[in-house]
Design an enzyme around this catalytic site. Structure first.
Site, PDB file in Angstrom:
ATOM      1  N   SER A 169     -10.685  33.501  23.533  1.00  0.00           N
ATOM      2  CA  SER A 169     -11.616  34.321  24.297  1.00  0.00           C
ATOM      3  C   SER A 169     -10.916  34.845  25.537  1.00  0.00           C
ATOM      4  CB  SER A 169     -12.824  33.486  24.718  1.00  0.00           C
ATOM      5  OG  SER A 169     -13.595  34.156  25.688  1.00  0.00           O
ATOM      6  N   TYR A 195     -14.692  25.628  29.532  1.00  0.00           N
ATOM      7  CA  TYR A 195     -14.565  26.570  28.420  1.00  0.00           C
ATOM      8  C   TYR A 195     -13.232  27.307  28.510  1.00  0.00           C
ATOM      9  CZ  TYR A 195     -15.622  30.586  25.414  1.00  0.00           C
ATOM     10  OH  TYR A 195     -15.591  31.558  24.437  1.00  0.00           O
TER      11      TYR A 195
END
Length: 342
Positions: A169, A195
């Site tokens: 990501s 994350y």
């Protein structure tokens, strides 16, 4: 552990765009058009929701046989019931015993593995840990996929030309891998930082994996699919934050703008498909890709906390995620944690 400071001397020279007919708005169907996967076998984690489900659908339509590991077998069965050539097996990425059982069953089938798409992931969840004490996003997004990939190594070698796609990501900008405190024992737990750490690990994993696999025809890639709001991945993010970032409108509806990385599921799955199947990538590996192309390395960013764009709207991959020494450091640590090696 040594620090995670990167050095420009360790950055890959291959991390630069190529001339491709596809772009940010291209769909997975467009990217795979004309490619025949008959006789090929693929495994797609997270293959029963979001971009993982679209990845499975498109690979199946091209003729591949797909195995989908599922934490929720009933949910997977319902989602995949209308897609042909799909097998579902139980697996939980945070449970090493479960990962081993899945991998051993596949290896026992004697089949080669041509495509492995590590698409499953969790995002910005409350602080929790796996059975070994590792933070859940790092455990699920990185450690589970590390163990799975290495456990499937004999099948990947048997393919005589395999590709491993690690779905990362642009969120890797939120954090490097903090080796000194992986589990937030000595710092505040910020869900997006955790994350980001796990997504950086996905990129570093692909970099080192490709280095170790290319002699056996195994090439690895990491990808940013784009921001796809209408999936479950961002369910822990508040609507106010999404609105402030311009990702949803005042009614909470997704804002679609591929040039700003805000995409449909069909567009979001395209870069995974491109990396898994494109003839353009023959002889290439270890690179981070987005918008159906190899991304540039970018520096001196002031990233937006949600969109990941810098102050000028530029995109790309951060140096801390493509440093070969850090990739090797992470690999050795992951071997130690999981007990798996190749």
């Amino acid at each position: 552990m040594k620090s995670n400071n990167f050095s420009e001397t360790h950055l890959p020279v291959i991390q630069c765009p190529v001339d491709t007919e596809f772009n940010a708005a291209s769909t997975a169907e467009e990217v795979i058009s004309g490619i025949d996967l008959s006789g090929k076998t693929a495994i797609v984690t997270g293959g029963y929701s979001g971009i993982g489900l679209e990845t499975v659908r498109v690979l199946s339509a091209a003729g591949a046989r797909i195995i989908v590991p599922a934490r929720d077998y009933a949910k997977a069965s319902k989602a995949l019931k209308n897609i042909k050539n799909v097998e579902i097996e139980e697996m939980e990425l945070m449970n090493p015993v479960s990962v081993d059982a899945f991998a051993n069953k596949f290896l026992a089938s004697g089949r080669p593995l041509h495509i492995l798409v590590n698409s499953a992931g969790i995002m910005a969840v409350p602080l929790q840990f796996d059975a070994k004490g590792y933070e859940s996003q790092f455990s699920t997004n990185h450690l589970g996929h590390f163990q799975l990939t290495l456990s499937l190594w004999p099948a990947l070698m048997k393919a005589n030309g395999a590709r491993v796609v690690s779905v990362s990501s642009r969120g890797h900008r939120y954090s490097p891998v903090v080796f000194e405190d992986l589990n937030f024992e000595n710092r505040e737990y910020i869900p997006l930082s955790a994350y980001g750490q796990s997504k950086t690990a996905n990129i570093l994993f692909a970099l080192e994996l490709d280095k170790r696999g290319k002699a056996n025809g195994i090439r690895a890639f990491s990808v940013h699919p784009g921001t796809i709001v209408n999936t479950n991945l961002g369910r822990y993010l508040g609507k106010d934050d999404l609105f402030k970032a311009g990702i949803v409108d005042e009614q909470g509806n997704p804002v679609l703008d591929p040039l700003r990385q805000m995409k449909t599921v069909e567009q979001g799955a395209s870069t995974s498909i491109w990396c898994a199947t494109s003839p353009m990538l023959e002889g290439i590996g270890g690179v981070y890709c987005e918008n159906n192309n190899i991304a540039s390395i970018v520096t001196n960013l002031v990233p937006d906390p949600l969109s990941g764009a810098d102050a000028k709207g530029n995109f790309g991959v951060m140096p801390h995620a493509v440093d070969s020494e850090i990739a090797l450091q992470l690999w050795k640590l992951s071997e130690k944690i999981t007990g798996v090696s190749i």
